[in-house]
Design a protein around this motif. Structure first.
Motif, PDB file in Angstrom:
ATOM      1  N   ASP A 210       0.807  -1.222   0.000  1.00  0.00           N
ATOM      2  CA  ASP A 210       0.000   0.000   0.000  1.00  0.00           C
ATOM      3  C   ASP A 210       0.836   1.268   0.000  1.00  0.00           C
ATOM      4  OD1 ASP A 210      -2.404  -1.399  -0.019  1.00  0.00           O
ATOM      5  OD2 ASP A 210      -2.383  -1.645   2.153  1.00  0.00           O
ATOM      6  N   GLU A 211       2.088   1.153   0.430  1.00  0.00           N
ATOM      7  CA  GLU A 211       2.933   2.352   0.432  1.00  0.00           C
ATOM      8  C   GLU A 211       3.224   2.862  -0.978  1.00  0.00           C
ATOM      9  OE1 GLU A 211       5.730  -1.261   0.611  1.00  0.00           O
ATOM     10  OE2 GLU A 211       3.752  -0.658   1.367  1.00  0.00           O
ATOM     11  N   HIS A 212       2.988   2.004  -1.989  1.00  0.00           N
ATOM     12  CA  HIS A 212       3.227   2.417  -3.374  1.00  0.00           C
ATOM     13  C   HIS A 212       1.929   2.712  -4.133  1.00  0.00           C
ATOM     14  CE1 HIS A 212       7.465   1.471  -3.035  1.00  0.00           C
ATOM     15  NE2 HIS A 212       7.168   0.252  -2.594  1.00  0.00           N
ATOM     16  N   VAL A 213       0.790   2.683  -3.422  1.00  0.00           N
ATOM     17  CA  VAL A 213      -0.477   2.944  -4.088  1.00  0.00           C
ATOM     18  C   VAL A 213      -0.502   4.382  -4.592  1.00  0.00           C
ATOM     19  CG1 VAL A 213      -2.969   3.160  -3.740  1.00  0.00           C
ATOM     20  CG2 VAL A 213      -1.740   1.203  -2.793  1.00  0.00           C
ATOM     21  N   PHE A 214      -0.984   4.546  -5.806  1.00  0.00           N
ATOM     22  CA  PHE A 214      -1.004   5.850  -6.463  1.00  0.00           C
ATOM     23  C   PHE A 214      -1.906   6.818  -5.698  1.00  0.00           C
ATOM     24  CE2 PHE A 214      -3.046   8.560  -9.806  1.00  0.00           C
ATOM     25  CZ  PHE A 214      -1.946   9.343 -10.081  1.00  0.00           C
ATOM     26  N   LYS A 215      -1.351   7.953  -5.325  1.00  0.00           N
ATOM     27  CA  LYS A 215      -2.107   9.001  -4.632  1.00  0.00           C
ATOM     28  C   LYS A 215      -2.152  10.228  -5.529  1.00  0.00           C
ATOM     29  CE  LYS A 215      -0.833   7.405  -0.016  1.00  0.00           C
ATOM     30  NZ  LYS A 215      -0.152   6.201  -0.478  1.00  0.00           N
ATOM     31  N   ARG A 216      -3.361  10.616  -5.892  1.00  0.00           N
ATOM     32  CA  ARG A 216      -3.515  11.727  -6.815  1.00  0.00           C
ATOM     33  C   ARG A 216      -3.258  13.071  -6.126  1.00  0.00           C
ATOM     34  NH1 ARG A 216      -8.808  10.388 -10.597  1.00  0.00           N
ATOM     35  NH2 ARG A 216      -7.772   8.858 -11.944  1.00  0.00           N
ATOM     36  N   THR A 217      -2.501  13.888  -6.820  1.00  0.00           N
ATOM     37  CA  THR A 217      -2.304  15.268  -6.385  1.00  0.00           C
ATOM     38  C   THR A 217      -3.267  16.141  -7.187  1.00  0.00           C
ATOM     39  OG1 THR A 217      -0.613  15.681  -8.050  1.00  0.00           O
ATOM     40  CG2 THR A 217       0.125  14.768  -5.933  1.00  0.00           C
ATOM     41  N   SER A 218      -3.259  17.432  -6.892  1.00  0.00           N
ATOM     42  CA  SER A 218      -4.117  18.345  -7.655  1.00  0.00           C
ATOM     43  C   SER A 218      -3.748  18.324  -9.130  1.00  0.00           C
ATOM     44  CB  SER A 218      -3.990  19.769  -7.095  1.00  0.00           C
ATOM     45  OG  SER A 218      -2.633  20.191  -7.122  1.00  0.00           O
ATOM     46  N   LEU A 219      -2.420  18.148  -9.414  1.00  0.00           N
ATOM     47  CA  LEU A 219      -1.980  18.097 -10.806  1.00  0.00           C
ATOM     48  C   LEU A 219      -2.497  16.836 -11.490  1.00  0.00           C
ATOM     49  CD1 LEU A 219      -0.313  19.040 -13.240  1.00  0.00           C
ATOM     50  CD2 LEU A 219       1.692  17.909 -12.206  1.00  0.00           C
ATOM     51  N   SER A 220      -2.357  15.687 -10.807  1.00  0.00           N
ATOM     52  CA  SER A 220      -2.801  14.431 -11.424  1.00  0.00           C
ATOM     53  C   SER A 220      -4.313  14.406 -11.603  1.00  0.00           C
ATOM     54  CB  SER A 220      -2.333  13.238 -10.592  1.00  0.00           C
ATOM     55  OG  SER A 220      -2.921  13.258  -9.311  1.00  0.00           O
ATOM     56  N   ARG A 221      -5.068  15.001 -10.668  1.00  0.00           N
ATOM     57  CA  ARG A 221      -6.520  15.069 -10.819  1.00  0.00           C
ATOM     58  C   ARG A 221      -6.912  15.919 -12.021  1.00  0.00           C
ATOM     59  NH1 ARG A 221      -6.582  14.845  -5.069  1.00  0.00           N
ATOM     60  NH2 ARG A 221      -6.367  17.112  -4.897  1.00  0.00           N
ATOM     61  N   GLU A 222      -6.179  16.996 -12.189  1.00  0.00           N
ATOM     62  CA  GLU A 222      -6.449  17.874 -13.337  1.00  0.00           C
ATOM     63  C   GLU A 222      -6.126  17.162 -14.640  1.00  0.00           C
ATOM     64  OE1 GLU A 222      -4.780  22.105 -15.155  1.00  0.00           O
ATOM     65  OE2 GLU A 222      -4.495  21.657 -13.033  1.00  0.00           O
ATOM     66  N   LEU A 223      -5.005  16.438 -14.643  1.00  0.00           N
ATOM     67  CA  LEU A 223      -4.607  15.694 -15.845  1.00  0.00           C
ATOM     68  C   LEU A 223      -5.603  14.564 -16.129  1.00  0.00           C
ATOM     69  CD1 LEU A 223      -0.753  15.489 -15.292  1.00  0.00           C
ATOM     70  CD2 LEU A 223      -1.910  16.656 -17.175  1.00  0.00           C
ATOM     71  N   ALA A 224      -6.104  13.915 -15.063  1.00  0.00           N
ATOM     72  CA  ALA A 224      -7.077  12.840 -15.254  1.00  0.00           C
ATOM     73  C   ALA A 224      -8.350  13.366 -15.890  1.00  0.00           C
ATOM     74  CB  ALA A 224      -7.387  12.177 -13.916  1.00  0.00           C
ATOM     75  N   THR A 225      -8.785  14.527 -15.420  1.00  0.00           N
ATOM     76  CA  THR A 225     -10.003  15.125 -15.976  1.00  0.00           C
ATOM     77  C   THR A 225      -9.855  15.436 -17.449  1.00  0.00           C
ATOM     78  OG1 THR A 225     -10.509  16.081 -13.821  1.00  0.00           O
ATOM     79  CG2 THR A 225     -11.652  17.026 -15.713  1.00  0.00           C
ATOM     80  N   SER A 226      -8.659  15.856 -17.839  1.00  0.00           N
ATOM     81  CA  SER A 226      -8.454  16.278 -19.226  1.00  0.00           C
ATOM     82  C   SER A 226      -7.968  15.159 -20.142  1.00  0.00           C
ATOM     83  CB  SER A 226      -7.453  17.445 -19.266  1.00  0.00           C
ATOM     84  OG  SER A 226      -6.201  17.019 -18.721  1.00  0.00           O
ATOM     85  N   SER A 227      -7.335  14.118 -19.572  1.00  0.00           N
ATOM     86  CA  SER A 227      -6.720  13.107 -20.444  1.00  0.00           C
ATOM     87  C   SER A 227      -7.403  11.745 -20.394  1.00  0.00           C
ATOM     88  CB  SER A 227      -5.242  12.931 -20.085  1.00  0.00           C
ATOM     89  OG  SER A 227      -5.102  12.452 -18.757  1.00  0.00           O
ATOM     90  N   LEU A 228      -8.191  11.476 -19.350  1.00  0.00           N
ATOM     91  CA  LEU A 228      -8.885  10.189 -19.285  1.00  0.00           C
ATOM     92  C   LEU A 228     -10.269  10.303 -19.918  1.00  0.00           C
ATOM     93  CD1 LEU A 228      -7.819   8.924 -15.744  1.00  0.00           C
ATOM     94  CD2 LEU A 228      -6.780   8.452 -17.958  1.00  0.00           C
ATOM     95  N   PHE A 229     -11.056   9.223 -19.849  1.00  0.00           N
ATOM     96  CA  PHE A 229     -12.319   9.150 -20.599  1.00  0.00           C
ATOM     97  C   PHE A 229     -13.451   8.728 -19.673  1.00  0.00           C
ATOM     98  CE2 PHE A 229      -8.717   8.190 -23.271  1.00  0.00           C
ATOM     99  CZ  PHE A 229      -8.887   9.038 -24.353  1.00  0.00           C
ATOM    100  N   ARG A 230     -14.606   9.315 -19.878  1.00  0.00           N
ATOM    101  CA  ARG A 230     -15.765   9.018 -19.045  1.00  0.00           C
ATOM    102  C   ARG A 230     -16.731   8.038 -19.693  1.00  0.00           C
ATOM    103  NH1 ARG A 230     -19.175  14.296 -18.119  1.00  0.00           N
ATOM    104  NH2 ARG A 230     -20.516  12.751 -17.102  1.00  0.00           N
ATOM    105  N   SER A 231     -16.554   7.798 -20.988  1.00  0.00           N
ATOM    106  CA  SER A 231     -17.477   6.892 -21.679  1.00  0.00           C
ATOM    107  C   SER A 231     -16.806   6.325 -22.918  1.00  0.00           C
ATOM    108  CB  SER A 231     -18.751   7.635 -22.056  1.00  0.00           C
ATOM    109  OG  SER A 231     -19.661   6.762 -22.700  1.00  0.00           O
ATOM    110  N   LEU A 232     -17.329   5.194 -23.354  1.00  0.00           N
ATOM    111  CA  LEU A 232     -16.779   4.501 -24.524  1.00  0.00           C
ATOM    112  C   LEU A 232     -17.833   4.481 -25.621  1.00  0.00           C
ATOM    113  CD1 LEU A 232     -14.301   2.859 -25.512  1.00  0.00           C
ATOM    114  CD2 LEU A 232     -15.454   0.818 -24.700  1.00  0.00           C
ATOM    115  N   ASN A 233     -17.514   5.095 -26.737  1.00  0.00           N
ATOM    116  CA  ASN A 233     -18.415   5.121 -27.891  1.00  0.00           C
ATOM    117  C   ASN A 233     -17.931   4.093 -28.906  1.00  0.00           C
ATOM    118  OD1 ASN A 233     -20.207   5.743 -29.892  1.00  0.00           O
ATOM    119  ND2 ASN A 233     -19.214   7.664 -30.480  1.00  0.00           N
ATOM    120  N   ILE A 234     -18.646   2.957 -28.984  1.00  0.00           N
ATOM    121  CA  ILE A 234     -18.193   1.847 -29.833  1.00  0.00           C
ATOM    122  C   ILE A 234     -18.879   1.910 -31.192  1.00  0.00           C
ATOM    123  CG2 ILE A 234     -18.071  -0.664 -30.072  1.00  0.00           C
ATOM    124  CD1 ILE A 234     -18.086  -0.899 -27.084  1.00  0.00           C
TER     125      ILE A 234
END
Length: 370
Positions: A210-234
């Motif tokens: 657990d000491e290596h579990v990914f912990k999101r910072t404000s930067l990573s949260r911002e990047l997740a919002t802009s670079s990840l996906f909320r839905s899959l259009n097949i």
């Protein structure tokens, strides 16, 4: 008053008809289940009898029929396990053995001596292949694969202490390798790639690091919002599939996507996913001649020796020297006909059709995930 009585009688008559129809329906369903049982279609018979047992618990014959159907289903499954193993399909045999034992345990079915022997023998023969697959996964540096196979199949091999001890040892090796893999990947993962950090974090959490579990910072949260996906259009085009089959495949892809590190419910983007392919169903039929050995009881006549007694006359002289006829008993043998039965081996030759069916699914996909 007359109208009311008529109405009550009508209601009583309707209830009686409904009851008779329900009884008739159960009787018809039971007859169908027995026919399935006689045709050795045990899986369908068991499913039918399970429903009937719930619907009519007062029928004392149903539990016995259900037990017979379940035993037949497990017996046929064990035969399928053996056929896969003998044909060289060790992976398929292992999977079928797992499903068979799981079903037997779910049904709480006691195996007869024949089935218990087959299950034990197939487990014995499956163990070397299973053990080697775990060792191979660990030697190749794939702790997740080894962990998955241990958890999926280990209940099959709980009968022998040597197996359980060996699995404990392999499980410890898997956990150790998993932590090493986690530490290595965590050291090279970047906050600028939120999907990578999420993926590595899940692996670390799985192996207790657990000491290596990914912990999101404000930067990573911002990047997740802009670079990840909320839905899959097949966009899917699969030749040879029905609309229902296509929908099933779509749902499988969506489910896999939502469990991947590329998914974030708060993200802004939609992922366009192209899926093309073909489902081909090939059926080949071949006429063959088969033979079925069987025994038949036949009646025949035989002769046996039978001991009997009879009186035989003889002459004897009395005191005045007059001959007198007397009788003595003697035993003799005679031959008598008897009817006997004997088992005669016979062979029934009959024409049949061997059917080979092949399902082949080919998929091509593309997605731009940056």
């Amino acid at each position: 008053m007359s109208t009311r009585k008529t109405f009550v009688r009508l209601l009583m008559g309707t209830a009686l008809v409904s009851s008779l129809l329900a009884a008739s329906g159960c009787s018809s369903a039971k007859k169908k289940a027995v026919e399935l049982l006689e045709k050795e279609n045990y899986e369908d018979a068991a499913a039918q009898l399970e429903k009937l047992t719930l619907q009519d618990p007062s029928d004392t014959e149903l539990p016995s029929l259900l037990q017979q159907a379940r035993s037949g289903a497990i017996d046929k499954r064990l035969i399928a396990v053996r056929m896969d193993r003998m044909s060289g399909n060790s992976e398929g045999a292992l999977e079928k053995l797992r499903n068979t034992i799981h079903q037997q345990q779910t049904w709480k079915l006691s195996l007869n001596s024949k089935m218990a022997f087959t299950a034990g023998e197939e487990s014995e023969l499956a163990w070397p292949f299973y053990e080697n697959s775990l060792v191979s996964a660990l030697n190749s540096g794939h702790p997740l694969r080894a962990d998955w196979r241990i958890k999926k199949y280990q209940f099959i091999f709980s009968a022998k202490p040597t197996w359980t001890h060996r699995l404990q040892d392999l499980s410890q090796q898997t956990q150790k390798l998993g932590r090493i893999y986690c530490e290595k990947e965590a050291a090279t993962s970047s906050e600028l790639l939120p999907w990578q950090g999420e993926f590595v974090g899940r692996i670390c959490s799985h192996f207790g690091a657990d000491e290596h579990v990914f912990k999101r910072t404000s930067l990573s949260r911002e990047l997740a919002t802009s670079s990840l996906f909320r839905s899959l259009n097949i966009q899917a085009t699969l030749q040879g599939t029905s609309e229902r089959e296509l929908q099933t495949i779509r749902q499988a892809f969506v489910s896999a996507f939502e469990n991947s590190p590329y998914f974030d419910g708060s993200a802004q983007k939609y992922l366009r996913f192209e899926l093309n392919g073909n489902l081909q169903n090939t059926i080949a039929r071949e006429s063959v001649q088969l033979s079925h050995p069987y025994t038949e009881e036949e009646t025949y006549e035989d002769f046996v020796s039978v001991a009997k007694k009879r009186s035989v006359p003889f002459s004897a002289l009395e005191n005045n020297s007059h001959p007198v006829t007397q009788y003595r008993e003697e035993t003799y043998l005679t031959q008598e006909k008897v009817k006997r039965t004997r088992s005669v081996a016979r062979i029934y030759h009959f024409p049949a059709t061997r059917i080979d069916q092949k399902l082949e699914l080919t998929l091509e996909s593309s997605a731009d995930i940056g």
